[in-house]
Design a protein around this motif. Structure first.
Motif, PDB file in Angstrom:
ATOM      1  N   PHE A 182      61.366  35.194  57.399  1.00  0.00           N
ATOM      2  CA  PHE A 182      61.161  35.730  56.043  1.00  0.00           C
ATOM      3  C   PHE A 182      62.082  36.921  55.805  1.00  0.00           C
ATOM      4  CE2 PHE A 182      57.235  33.453  56.848  1.00  0.00           C
ATOM      5  CZ  PHE A 182      57.035  32.790  55.642  1.00  0.00           C
ATOM      6  N   TYR A 183      62.834  36.832  54.730  1.00  0.00           N
ATOM      7  CA  TYR A 183      63.811  37.854  54.365  1.00  0.00           C
ATOM      8  C   TYR A 183      63.165  38.746  53.315  1.00  0.00           C
ATOM      9  CZ  TYR A 183      68.414  39.610  52.876  1.00  0.00           C
ATOM     10  OH  TYR A 183      69.494  40.382  52.571  1.00  0.00           O
ATOM     11  N   LEU A 184      62.966  40.023  53.640  1.00  0.00           N
ATOM     12  CA  LEU A 184      62.191  40.917  52.765  1.00  0.00           C
ATOM     13  C   LEU A 184      63.096  41.845  51.955  1.00  0.00           C
ATOM     14  CD1 LEU A 184      59.361  42.054  55.249  1.00  0.00           C
ATOM     15  CD2 LEU A 184      59.528  39.934  53.921  1.00  0.00           C
ATOM     16  N   PRO A 191      71.394  38.761  49.444  1.00  0.00           N
ATOM     17  CA  PRO A 191      71.434  39.734  48.335  1.00  0.00           C
ATOM     18  C   PRO A 191      71.460  41.172  48.851  1.00  0.00           C
ATOM     19  CG  PRO A 191      69.188  38.959  48.645  1.00  0.00           C
ATOM     20  CD  PRO A 191      70.019  38.294  49.716  1.00  0.00           C
ATOM     21  N   CYS A 192      72.256  41.457  49.833  1.00  0.00           N
ATOM     22  CA  CYS A 192      72.201  42.766  50.484  1.00  0.00           C
ATOM     23  C   CYS A 192      73.478  42.985  51.254  1.00  0.00           C
ATOM     24  CB  CYS A 192      71.006  42.776  51.438  1.00  0.00           C
ATOM     25  SG  CYS A 192      70.877  44.229  52.477  1.00  0.00           S
ATOM     26  N   SER A 193      73.841  44.257  51.469  1.00  0.00           N
ATOM     27  CA  SER A 193      75.035  44.518  52.264  1.00  0.00           C
ATOM     28  C   SER A 193      74.754  45.530  53.358  1.00  0.00           C
ATOM     29  CB  SER A 193      76.174  44.989  51.358  1.00  0.00           C
ATOM     30  OG  SER A 193      75.769  46.119  50.641  1.00  0.00           O
ATOM     31  N   CYS A 194      73.553  45.484  53.916  1.00  0.00           N
ATOM     32  CA  CYS A 194      73.220  46.356  55.043  1.00  0.00           C
ATOM     33  C   CYS A 194      74.006  45.876  56.271  1.00  0.00           C
ATOM     34  CB  CYS A 194      71.717  46.357  55.296  1.00  0.00           C
ATOM     35  SG  CYS A 194      71.116  44.878  56.121  1.00  0.00           S
ATOM     36  N   PRO A 195      74.057  46.663  57.341  1.00  0.00           N
ATOM     37  CA  PRO A 195      74.844  46.260  58.519  1.00  0.00           C
ATOM     38  C   PRO A 195      74.428  44.898  59.088  1.00  0.00           C
ATOM     39  CG  PRO A 195      74.206  48.558  58.677  1.00  0.00           C
ATOM     40  CD  PRO A 195      73.493  48.008  57.478  1.00  0.00           C
ATOM     41  N   ALA A 196      73.180  44.504  58.901  1.00  0.00           N
ATOM     42  CA  ALA A 196      72.745  43.207  59.432  1.00  0.00           C
ATOM     43  C   ALA A 196      73.252  42.047  58.571  1.00  0.00           C
ATOM     44  CB  ALA A 196      71.228  43.163  59.523  1.00  0.00           C
ATOM     45  N   CYS A 197      73.423  42.314  57.283  1.00  0.00           N
ATOM     46  CA  CYS A 197      73.810  41.242  56.355  1.00  0.00           C
ATOM     47  C   CYS A 197      75.320  41.152  56.144  1.00  0.00           C
ATOM     48  CB  CYS A 197      73.160  41.465  54.993  1.00  0.00           C
ATOM     49  SG  CYS A 197      71.356  41.386  55.025  1.00  0.00           S
ATOM     50  N   ARG A 198      75.993  42.294  56.282  1.00  0.00           N
ATOM     51  CA  ARG A 198      77.411  42.340  55.925  1.00  0.00           C
ATOM     52  C   ARG A 198      78.224  41.344  56.765  1.00  0.00           C
ATOM     53  NH1 ARG A 198      78.894  47.866  56.886  1.00  0.00           N
ATOM     54  NH2 ARG A 198      77.222  48.322  55.412  1.00  0.00           N
ATOM     55  N   ASP A 200      66.456  42.560  61.677  1.00  0.00           N
ATOM     56  CA  ASP A 200      67.219  43.803  61.513  1.00  0.00           C
ATOM     57  C   ASP A 200      67.346  44.174  60.032  1.00  0.00           C
ATOM     58  OD1 ASP A 200      67.555  44.014  64.208  1.00  0.00           O
ATOM     59  OD2 ASP A 200      69.607  43.209  64.234  1.00  0.00           O
ATOM     60  N   HIS A 201      67.684  43.157  59.224  1.00  0.00           N
ATOM     61  CA  HIS A 201      67.801  43.420  57.787  1.00  0.00           C
ATOM     62  C   HIS A 201      66.479  43.977  57.235  1.00  0.00           C
ATOM     63  CE1 HIS A 201      67.808  42.938  53.464  1.00  0.00           C
ATOM     64  NE2 HIS A 201      66.654  42.299  53.639  1.00  0.00           N
ATOM     65  N   ASN A 202      65.359  43.362  57.616  1.00  0.00           N
ATOM     66  CA  ASN A 202      64.061  43.802  57.090  1.00  0.00           C
ATOM     67  C   ASN A 202      63.806  45.272  57.419  1.00  0.00           C
ATOM     68  OD1 ASN A 202      63.721  41.231  56.171  1.00  0.00           O
ATOM     69  ND2 ASN A 202      62.067  40.680  57.593  1.00  0.00           N
TER      70      ASN A 202
HETATM   71 ZN   LIG Z   1      70.441  43.440  54.568  1.00  0.00          ZN
END
Ligand SMILES: [Zn+2]
Length: 604
Positions: free
Chosen positions: A171-173, A188-195, A220-222
Motif C-alpha cells: 500500500f502506497y500512502l 505521485p512523489c519525488s522522495c528519495p525512495a520514489c525518485r 521507505d516512501h511511506n
Molecule cells: Zn515517495
C-alpha cells in the motif's frame, strides 16, 4: 516531573516541543530511531533498565488492549520506577496519571484510532490526566493521512511502524489517501525512495532492473511521506494555523473529519488550549470554521461581556474584505454618512457581529473568508443568533440596517421579528450607491454626534470588557480620571489626576493595535489589581523575574488563564505584569518552559 520534554508553542491542543535527547528531537516527531523498549512484563520479570541519556527508554510495562476490564488493569498495574534518563510509561486512558515519566504511550491506540468518538474520548481522558508538560506517544498507528489530526488532538510522538507495514503489504500512502501499488501507473512523489523509480515495470519479468519500485521502496516512501507530513504540521503549529490546514486535509478521510468535529463539541478541552490573541491570519473557508474556538469565543464575549456605551442609534453595516473594516472604501463611505451619529456594528460570517470598538480585536481583523455573496443556512442562523443575543443585551433607541439584500437582509428580518426595537432599512440595491448613502445620511438627521473623547473612552472600556469580563471597563477605571492620548489605534490610557494627591499623571495602559487588546503598565496593573474587575493572577516564589517567569517558579495560577492573557504576577519579592505563555493549570503542573512573558516588574 519531566526533565527531558519541553513544550515551546501551542496551537489549540497541538504543541511544538522538544524531546531533549542527546540529539534533541523537535516534536511532533517520529521517534523510531530514538526509542528502546525494555519489554513487556507479561512475558517475563524484568529489571529496571540501566537506561541511556541518548534515547527514550520505554520502561518495563504491561500493555492492555482496548476494552480491557478496569479491574484487570488495576490488578496488573505496573509500579513505574523513578529513573534519571528519558523514559516513557505505557498506560491506557483508564490508568493514566503521573508516573514521573517524560512520555506516555497509550497501549490501546490501535483500538481507537480510526473511530472518531472513541479517539476523542481516549485522547482527552489521557491528556487531562497526564501532566501538561509530558509527551503523548501513539505507537503503530500513524499514516501520512492521519498524522495531522492525531497531532491536532494533542499527540506529540508517533512512529513509522504502521506506515512501513502497509508499504510491505503493497500500500502506497499519501497525505490524501492510500493506493494499492499495483494500481499505480506512475509515482505521485519525488522522495528519495520514489525518485528515478518506475511502477510500470513488471518486477517478475525484470527482477534485476534497478528502476523497479518494490515493496521495500514503498515502505521507505511511506515513512518519507509521514515525515514530510509532520514537517508541514510543525510549520502550521509555529504559524498558529494548524486548524486551517486540518479543515482541508482531514476531508480526505471520513473518520478524520468526524474526529476534529468531535473535538469541536468538546469546547472546554480545545478552548483551554487555544490562545486568546495571535497575529496570524485565520482562514474561514469551510462550514466547520463556525465551530472554531476563536470564532465561538469572540461571539460569546461580544454577547456576554461587551456592552454598548453609546446612546446613539445602532447602524448595522456589512463587513468588508479589507481589515480592519474602517480602512475599506465602503466603510469610509458609511462613516462619512453616519458622521459620529450612529454606533457602527458590522455583520459578518463567520464572526457574527463586530462593534466598531472591537474591529481590531483578534480574530476580527485576522480572518479571511471566501466571498461569494451566498450565505449558507448555517451561516445565516449563526449570525442571526449572535445578533439576537447582542440586541437582548444592548438597548438602542433605533436600529438602522444599512445592509444589502443577499443574506444580510434575511438575517435582519429574522432577528427583527424577535426583538422590540424596529429595524429601519436604508439600502437601495447596494449599500454604497449614492441613493443608499444618501438614505443613511438623512435617516440620522437630528441625531446628536458623540465626541472624540467619548469614542476613545468607550473603545478602551469595550476592550477591557472583552478582555477581562462583564463590567470590567467601568470597574477598572472607576476610581481613575481616565484620559486617552495618542491617536487611534495606538491609544494610551492615563490617569489624568494631577491634583497633587499622589496619583499623578501616569500612563496605565496602551492599546495594542495588532491584537486589539490592552496591555498594562505597572501602575495600570496596580489599578487593575485593586479594582473589582476580575484579575488573572500568577503567584510566584520569592524571586524577582526578569524577562520571563519559568514554570518551576510558579506557585499557583488562576485556572481561567489562557495563552495570550494579560496577567498580574505576584510573589513575596516582586510585583509584575505580563502576558501568559501557558494556560493556568499548565503553569502550575509544568516543570519546564516559559509561563509568563514579563513586561514590567518591580521589587517589593
Ligand atoms: Zn515517495
Amino acid at each position: 516531573m519531566t526533565d527531558y520534554f519541553e513544550v515551546h508553542r501551542r496551537d489549540g491542543a497541538a504543541r511544538l516541543g522538544e524531546l531533549r535527547l542527546s540529539d534533541p528531537l523537535r516534536t511532533p516527531a517520529l521517534v523510531d530511531g530514538s526509542v528502546d523498549d525494555a519489554g513487556s512484563l507479561w512475558t517475563s520479570e524484568r529489571e529496571v533498565p540501566k537506561g541511556y541519556r541518548e534515547i527514550l527508554t520505554v520502561l518495563p510495562h504491561r500493555a492492555f488492549p482496548a476494552g480491557t476490564d478496569e479491574r484487570v488493569q488495576e490488578t496488573f498495574a505496573v509500579d513505574y520506577p523513578d529513573v534519571d534518563y528519558p523514559s516513557a510509561a505505557v498506560v491506557t486512558a483508564e490508568t493514566t496519571g503521573d508516573y514521573g515519566a517524560d512520555a506516555y504511550i497509550l497501549s490501546d491506540a490501535q483500538g481507537f484510532v480510526g473511530h472518531a468518538s472513541a479517539f476523542r474520548e481516549e485522547i482527552i481522558a489521557a491528556r487531562e490526566a497526564l501532566p501538561a508538560d509530558t509527551a503523548l506517544y501513539l505507537s503503530g498507528v500513524a499514516t501520512p493521512r492521519n498524522a495531522a489530526t492525531l497531532v491536532y488532538a494533542g499527540v506529540d510522538l508517533l512512529d513509522a511502524k504502521r506506515a512501513r507495514v502497509r508499504g510491505l503489504q503493497g500500500f502506497y500512502l499519501t497525505a490524501e489517501g492510500e493506493y494499492f501499488l499495483e494500481d499505480l501507473d506512475e509515482l505521485p512523489c519525488s522522495c528519495p525512495a520514489c525518485r528515478g523509480k518506475r511502477v510500470d515495470i513488471d518486477p517478475e519479468s525484470e527482477p534485476d532492473n534497478p528502476a523497479v519500485f518494490d515493496r521495500e521502496d514503498c515502505a521507505d516512501h511511506n515513512e518519507y511521506a509521514l515525515e514530510s507530513q509532520l514537517a508541514t504540521v510543525r510549520r502550521r503549529i509555529r504559524d498558529g494555523r494548524l486548524r486551517d490546514y486540518i479543515e482541508g486535509q482531514a476531508r480526505h478521510d471520513q473518520w478524520l473529519t468526524a474526529a476534529f468535529r468531535e473535538f469541536d463539541q468538546q469546547y472546554g478541552y480545545v478552548e483551554e488550549r487555544t490562545p486568546v490573541v495571535r497575529d496570524s491570519e485565520l482562514a474561514a473557508a469551510t462550514e466547520d470554521t463556525l465551530r472554531r474556538v476563536e470564532i465561538q469565543r469572540f461571539a460569546d464575549r461580544v454577547t456576554s461581556r461587551y456592552r454598548n456605551r453609546f446612546s446613539n442609534p445602532l447602524v448595522l453595516v456589512p463587513c468588508s474584505a479589507t481589515k480592519p473594516y474602517s480602512e475599506s472604501q465602503s466603510h469610509a463611505q458609511f462613516h462619512d454618512a453616519v458622521q459620529y451619529r450612529g454606533h457602527m456594528v458590522s455583520m459578518t460570517s463567520p464572526i457574527g457581529v463586530v462593534p466598531m470598538e472591537l474591529e481590531l480585536t483578534y480574530p476580527a481583523q485576522h480572518y479571511d473568508s471566501v466571498v461569494t455573496g451566498r450565505w449558507s443556512e448555517d451561516e445565516k442562523s449563526f449570525v442571526a443568533d449572535v445578533l439576537r443575543r447582542y440586541l437582548e443585551r444592548n438597548e438602542y433607541p433605533r436600529v438602522i440596517a444599512h445592509v444589502p439584500d443577499e443574506g444580510y437582509r434575511d438575517i435582519c428580518e429574522r432577528v427583527a421579528a424577535d426583538v422590540d426595537v424596529p429595524f429601519e432599512y436604508t439600502v437601495d440595491e447596494h449599500p454604497t450607491t449614492t441613493e443608499s448613502i444618501g438614505n443613511l445620511m438623512s435617516t440620522l438627521d437630528g441625531e446628536l454626534k458623540y465626541s472624540k473623547r467619548e469614542r476613545q473612552h468607550n473603545t478602551i472600556k469595550a476592550l477591557a470588557d472583552y478582555q477581562f469580563g462583564p463590567g470590567a471597563g467601568d470597574e477598572l477605571f472607576a476610581d481613575v480620571e481616565m484620559q486617552t492620548t495618542s491617536r487611534y489605534p495606538k491609544l494610551q490610557v492615563r490617569d489624568g489626576d494631577t491634583d497633587g494627591d499622589g496619583g499623578g499623571d501616569q500612563q496605565l495602559a496602551t492599546m495594542v493595535p495588532q491584537y486589539g487588546v490592552l496591555s498594562f503598565t505597572l501602575a495600570g496593573a496596580r489599578v487593575w489589581d485593586e479594582s473589582d474587575a476580575p484579575t488573572k493572577r500568577v503567584e510566584i516564589d520569592g524571586f524577582v523575574p526578569h524577562g520571563s517567569v519559568l514554570a518551576p517558579g510558579v506557585v499557583d495560577a488562576d485556572e481561567d488563564i489562557r495563552v495570550g492573557d494579560e496577567v498580574v504576577v505576584e510573589g513575596p519579592k516582586a510585583f509584575a505584569v505580563g502576558r501568559a505563555q501557558m494556560f493556568g493549570s499548565e503553569m502550575v503542573e509544568s516543570t519546564r518552559g516559559e509561563a509568563v512573558q514579563v513586561r514590567h516588574v518591580e521589587e517589593v
